[in-house]
Design a protein around this motif. Structure first.
Motif, PDB file in Angstrom:
ATOM      1  N   ASP A   1       2.243   5.642   2.409  1.00 45.67           N
ATOM      2  CA  ASP A   1       1.571   6.767   2.963  1.00 45.67           C
ATOM      3  C   ASP A   1       0.168   6.309   3.336  1.00 45.67           C
ATOM      4  OD1 ASP A   1       4.009   8.062   2.939  1.00 45.67           O
ATOM      5  OD2 ASP A   1       3.304   8.923   1.144  1.00 45.67           O
ATOM      6  N   ALA A   2      -0.325   4.994   2.865  1.00 46.61           N
ATOM      7  CA  ALA A   2      -1.844   4.750   3.110  1.00 46.61           C
ATOM      8  C   ALA A   2      -1.952   4.132   4.492  1.00 46.61           C
ATOM      9  CB  ALA A   2      -2.216   3.751   2.050  1.00 46.61           C
ATOM     10  N   ASP A   3      -3.260   4.579   5.069  1.00 42.81           N
ATOM     11  CA  ASP A   3      -3.851   4.205   6.122  1.00 42.81           C
ATOM     12  C   ASP A   3      -4.303   2.599   6.092  1.00 42.81           C
ATOM     13  OD1 ASP A   3      -5.156   3.328   8.672  1.00 42.81           O
ATOM     14  OD2 ASP A   3      -6.100   5.234   8.762  1.00 42.81           O
ATOM     15  N   LEU A   4      -3.619   1.445   6.554  1.00 46.56           N
ATOM     16  CA  LEU A   4      -3.752   0.273   6.370  1.00 46.56           C
ATOM     17  C   LEU A   4      -5.150   0.000   6.838  1.00 46.56           C
ATOM     18  CD1 LEU A   4      -0.465  -1.544   6.973  1.00 46.56           C
ATOM     19  CD2 LEU A   4      -1.670  -0.759   4.830  1.00 46.56           C
ATOM     20  N   SER A   5      -5.710   0.411   7.965  1.00 44.63           N
ATOM     21  CA  SER A   5      -6.992   0.187   8.505  1.00 44.63           C
ATOM     22  C   SER A   5      -8.044   0.607   7.646  1.00 44.63           C
ATOM     23  CB  SER A   5      -7.278   0.684   9.888  1.00 44.63           C
ATOM     24  OG  SER A   5      -6.415   0.355  10.659  1.00 44.63           O
ATOM     25  N   LYS A   6      -7.910   1.782   7.034  1.00 42.82           N
ATOM     26  CA  LYS A   6      -8.879   2.367   6.033  1.00 42.82           C
ATOM     27  C   LYS A   6      -8.747   1.580   4.817  1.00 42.82           C
ATOM     28  CE  LYS A   6      -9.848   6.550   3.478  1.00 42.82           C
ATOM     29  NZ  LYS A   6      -9.530   7.890   2.992  1.00 42.82           N
ATOM     30  N   VAL A   7      -7.598   1.153   4.231  1.00 42.17           N
ATOM     31  CA  VAL A   7      -7.575   0.349   3.184  1.00 42.17           C
ATOM     32  C   VAL A   7      -8.253  -1.060   3.297  1.00 42.17           C
ATOM     33  CG1 VAL A   7      -5.961  -1.194   1.674  1.00 42.17           C
ATOM     34  CG2 VAL A   7      -5.218   1.399   2.047  1.00 42.17           C
ATOM     35  N   LYS A   8      -8.039  -1.776   4.532  1.00 40.15           N
ATOM     36  CA  LYS A   8      -8.867  -3.095   4.795  1.00 40.15           C
ATOM     37  C   LYS A   8     -10.346  -2.902   4.796  1.00 40.15           C
ATOM     38  CE  LYS A   8      -5.079  -5.508   7.267  1.00 40.15           C
ATOM     39  NZ  LYS A   8      -4.813  -6.096   8.295  1.00 40.15           N
ATOM     40  N   GLU A   9     -10.768  -1.724   5.467  1.00 41.86           N
ATOM     41  CA  GLU A   9     -12.237  -1.439   5.480  1.00 41.86           C
ATOM     42  C   GLU A   9     -12.632  -1.076   3.965  1.00 41.86           C
ATOM     43  OE1 GLU A   9     -14.105  -1.733   8.091  1.00 41.86           O
ATOM     44  OE2 GLU A   9     -12.610  -2.285   9.200  1.00 41.86           O
ATOM     45  N   ALA A  10     -12.069  -0.558   3.207  1.00 38.91           N
ATOM     46  CA  ALA A  10     -12.699  -0.452   1.732  1.00 38.91           C
ATOM     47  C   ALA A  10     -12.656  -1.561   0.975  1.00 38.91           C
ATOM     48  CB  ALA A  10     -11.659   0.468   1.126  1.00 38.91           C
ATOM     49  N   ILE A  11     -11.704  -2.583   1.245  1.00 36.11           N
ATOM     50  CA  ILE A  11     -11.777  -3.896   0.466  1.00 36.11           C
ATOM     51  C   ILE A  11     -12.751  -4.629   1.036  1.00 36.11           C
ATOM     52  CG2 ILE A  11     -10.397  -5.981   0.043  1.00 36.11           C
ATOM     53  CD1 ILE A  11      -7.998  -4.474   0.296  1.00 36.11           C
ATOM     54  N   LYS A  12     -13.195  -4.575   2.488  1.00 35.88           N
ATOM     55  CA  LYS A  12     -13.989  -5.422   3.015  1.00 35.88           C
ATOM     56  C   LYS A  12     -15.593  -4.887   2.733  1.00 35.88           C
ATOM     57  CE  LYS A  12     -11.751  -6.592   7.503  1.00 35.88           C
ATOM     58  NZ  LYS A  12     -12.064  -6.429   8.952  1.00 35.88           N
TER      59      LYS A  12
ATOM     60  N   PRO B   1     -13.660 -14.041   3.955  1.00 33.92           N
ATOM     61  CA  PRO B   1     -12.598 -13.717   3.282  1.00 33.92           C
ATOM     62  C   PRO B   1     -11.490 -13.333   4.138  1.00 33.92           C
ATOM     63  CG  PRO B   1     -14.303 -12.402   2.367  1.00 33.92           C
ATOM     64  CD  PRO B   1     -14.927 -13.294   3.611  1.00 33.92           C
ATOM     65  N   ASN B   2     -10.281 -13.401   3.478  1.00 31.98           N
ATOM     66  CA  ASN B   2      -8.978 -13.226   4.081  1.00 31.98           C
ATOM     67  C   ASN B   2      -8.308 -11.889   3.679  1.00 31.98           C
ATOM     68  OD1 ASN B   2      -6.613 -13.303   5.980  1.00 31.98           O
ATOM     69  ND2 ASN B   2      -5.669 -14.961   4.685  1.00 31.98           N
ATOM     70  N   ILE B   3      -8.121 -10.988   4.567  1.00 30.29           N
ATOM     71  CA  ILE B   3      -7.342  -9.950   4.006  1.00 30.29           C
ATOM     72  C   ILE B   3      -6.219  -9.515   4.688  1.00 30.29           C
ATOM     73  CG2 ILE B   3      -7.437  -7.361   3.525  1.00 30.29           C
ATOM     74  CD1 ILE B   3     -10.592  -7.722   3.311  1.00 30.29           C
ATOM     75  N   ALA B   4      -5.132  -9.563   4.241  1.00 31.85           N
ATOM     76  CA  ALA B   4      -3.669  -9.278   5.158  1.00 31.85           C
ATOM     77  C   ALA B   4      -2.693  -8.655   4.370  1.00 31.85           C
ATOM     78  CB  ALA B   4      -3.376 -10.787   5.673  1.00 31.85           C
ATOM     79  N   VAL B   5      -1.811  -7.929   5.359  1.00 33.57           N
ATOM     80  CA  VAL B   5      -0.550  -7.650   4.308  1.00 33.57           C
ATOM     81  C   VAL B   5       0.551  -8.510   4.066  1.00 33.57           C
ATOM     82  CG1 VAL B   5       1.342  -5.980   4.899  1.00 33.57           C
ATOM     83  CG2 VAL B   5      -0.646  -5.339   5.533  1.00 33.57           C
ATOM     84  N   SER B   6       0.812  -8.801   2.929  1.00 28.45           N
ATOM     85  CA  SER B   6       1.649  -9.904   2.553  1.00 28.45           C
ATOM     86  C   SER B   6       3.138  -9.542   2.316  1.00 28.45           C
ATOM     87  CB  SER B   6       0.967 -10.560   1.347  1.00 28.45           C
ATOM     88  OG  SER B   6       1.058  -9.863   0.315  1.00 28.45           O
ATOM     89  N   GLU B   7       3.442  -8.272   2.002  1.00 27.89           N
ATOM     90  CA  GLU B   7       4.732  -8.034   1.452  1.00 27.89           C
ATOM     91  C   GLU B   7       5.161  -6.519   1.451  1.00 27.89           C
ATOM     92  OE1 GLU B   7       7.653  -8.555  -2.332  1.00 27.89           O
ATOM     93  OE2 GLU B   7       5.206  -8.659  -2.528  1.00 27.89           O
ATOM     94  N   LEU B   8       5.972  -5.962   2.042  1.00 28.67           N
ATOM     95  CA  LEU B   8       6.490  -4.816   2.173  1.00 28.67           C
ATOM     96  C   LEU B   8       7.296  -4.800   0.726  1.00 28.67           C
ATOM     97  CD1 LEU B   8       7.318  -4.003   5.667  1.00 28.67           C
ATOM     98  CD2 LEU B   8       5.256  -3.254   4.412  1.00 28.67           C
ATOM     99  N   ALA B   9       6.842  -4.234  -0.602  1.00 32.40           N
ATOM    100  CA  ALA B   9       7.577  -4.228  -1.563  1.00 32.40           C
ATOM    101  C   ALA B   9       8.272  -3.078  -1.880  1.00 32.40           C
ATOM    102  CB  ALA B   9       6.692  -4.299  -3.020  1.00 32.40           C
ATOM    103  N   ASP B  10       9.051  -2.769  -3.091  1.00 30.98           N
ATOM    104  CA  ASP B  10       9.988  -1.681  -3.309  1.00 30.98           C
ATOM    105  C   ASP B  10       9.075  -0.284  -3.222  1.00 30.98           C
ATOM    106  OD1 ASP B  10      12.024  -3.463  -3.393  1.00 30.98           O
ATOM    107  OD2 ASP B  10      11.850  -3.464  -5.651  1.00 30.98           O
ATOM    108  N   SER B  11       7.904  -0.492  -3.906  1.00 29.27           N
ATOM    109  CA  SER B  11       7.142   0.821  -4.189  1.00 29.27           C
ATOM    110  C   SER B  11       5.760   0.577  -3.545  1.00 29.27           C
ATOM    111  CB  SER B  11       7.072   0.867  -5.623  1.00 29.27           C
ATOM    112  OG  SER B  11       8.396   1.115  -6.285  1.00 29.27           O
ATOM    113  N   SER B  12       5.521  -0.134  -2.851  1.00 31.65           N
ATOM    114  CA  SER B  12       3.922  -0.438  -2.347  1.00 31.65           C
ATOM    115  C   SER B  12       3.920  -1.476  -1.059  1.00 31.65           C
ATOM    116  CB  SER B  12       3.379  -1.132  -3.526  1.00 31.65           C
ATOM    117  OG  SER B  12       3.541  -2.181  -3.832  1.00 31.65           O
ATOM    118  N   VAL B  13       2.919  -1.469  -0.442  1.00 30.90           N
ATOM    119  CA  VAL B  13       2.718  -2.315   0.570  1.00 30.90           C
ATOM    120  C   VAL B  13       1.553  -3.139  -0.055  1.00 30.90           C
ATOM    121  CG1 VAL B  13       1.398  -2.623   2.834  1.00 30.90           C
ATOM    122  CG2 VAL B  13       3.048  -0.517   2.413  1.00 30.90           C
ATOM    123  N   ASN B  14       1.807  -4.373  -0.085  1.00 31.43           N
ATOM    124  CA  ASN B  14       0.909  -5.290  -0.889  1.00 31.43           C
ATOM    125  C   ASN B  14       0.101  -6.231   0.096  1.00 31.43           C
ATOM    126  OD1 ASN B  14       2.081  -4.673  -3.307  1.00 31.43           O
ATOM    127  ND2 ASN B  14       3.471  -6.279  -3.069  1.00 31.43           N
TER     128      ASN B  14
END
Length: 272
Positions: free
Chosen positions: A186-197, A212-225
């Protein structure tokens, strides 16, 4: 009586005096030669340390010391009148027998020579070698002395090091820190990336180039990694690794970003 005295004098003159002189000369050759060998080896080590790694310089100086000392011993024995050709043959046969008996030790010796020549690492480097990880403290003729991160002393045979993969973590001035953070679907990926940046930008130890490189790597069972890969100086690797994990967790809490935990939904069928 006079004949006996004459024979005694002749024996002393022809045998005792020359033998005594040869013994004194042989002792002189050995004592002076050993002193010269020691001085030459010391000067050689001092001179080499200015041009090559101290470990290599010490090793070469020791090899030169042994070789020159063997030459001095042969010269002293030759002065006593002993046939050195036979002595050298005897040493060769003994060396062959010892070599067969110490096959593994000779393999470690040869590997030690290769380590000093090829120099895949130096004293002070943190490496994985011989199925062991640690900081190199001393490269010896038969083994390499390492210390583990918890300060255990590890002695690894050189043959084991040369026959296995060597990973040198200190060879390059910079390293990449590889991190993975999982967030809720349910998380906003844009918001997540900005927080990490924001976390990475606030840490002065993280290098701006390469970025630094920030990218979605996996759609796991319980999380977006997401993978997070900043670059740092090698000396700052672990401090940045641990510090970034904590800082990102705190930032996610402040921004209301959820880090999910494994969960399972169980559905029950109602009986008819």
């Amino acid at each position: 009586m006079e004949e006996v005295t004459a024979l005694s004098a002749e024996f002393v003159e022809q045998n005792l005096v020359p033998y005594t002189f040869n013994i004194i000369a042989a002792l002189a050759i050995f004592i002076i030669g050993r002193w010269l060998v020691k001085r030459i080896a010391a000067l050689m080590e001092t001179g080499l340390k200015r041009k090559v790694d101290p470990t290599v310089a010490t090793f070469l100086a020791r090899v030169a010391h042994v070789a020159l000392l063997a030459f001095v011993i042969i010269a002293a024995v030759d002065r006593l009148g002993v046939q050195t050709a036979s002595l050298i043959a005897l040493f060769g046969a003994a060396g062959l027998a010892v070599g067969l008996a110490l096959n593994n030790s000779l393999a470690n010796f040869a590997a030690g020579v290769m380590l000093l020549v090829l120099r895949p690492f130096k004293v002070g480097d943190y490496v994985e070698a011989g199925n062991t990880a640690g900081t190199i403290r001393e490269i010896r003729i038969f083994s390499t002395l390492m210390t583990s991160p918890d300060n255990k002393v590890i002695l690894v045979p050189n043959g084991s090091i040369m026959n296995n993969q060597i990973v040198n973590y200190s060879a390059m001035p910079t390293r990449r820190v590889d991190l993975v953070f999982g967030v809720s679907y349910d998380a906003d990926l844009s918001k997540v990336k900005e927080a990490i940046k924001a976390v990475l930008a606030a840490d002065e130890r993280i290098l701006a180039d390469p970025a630094p490189n920030i990218a979605v790597s996996e759609l796991a069972d319980s999380s977006v990694n997401l993978i997070v890969r900043p670059w740092v100086n090698s000396a700052d690797y672990w401090a940045v690794y641990w510090g970034t994990i904590e800082a990102v967790k705190r930032k996610f809490d402040d921004e209301g970003i959820t880090i999910p935990f494994p969960q399972m939904d169980v559905h029950f069928d109602k009986p008819e």
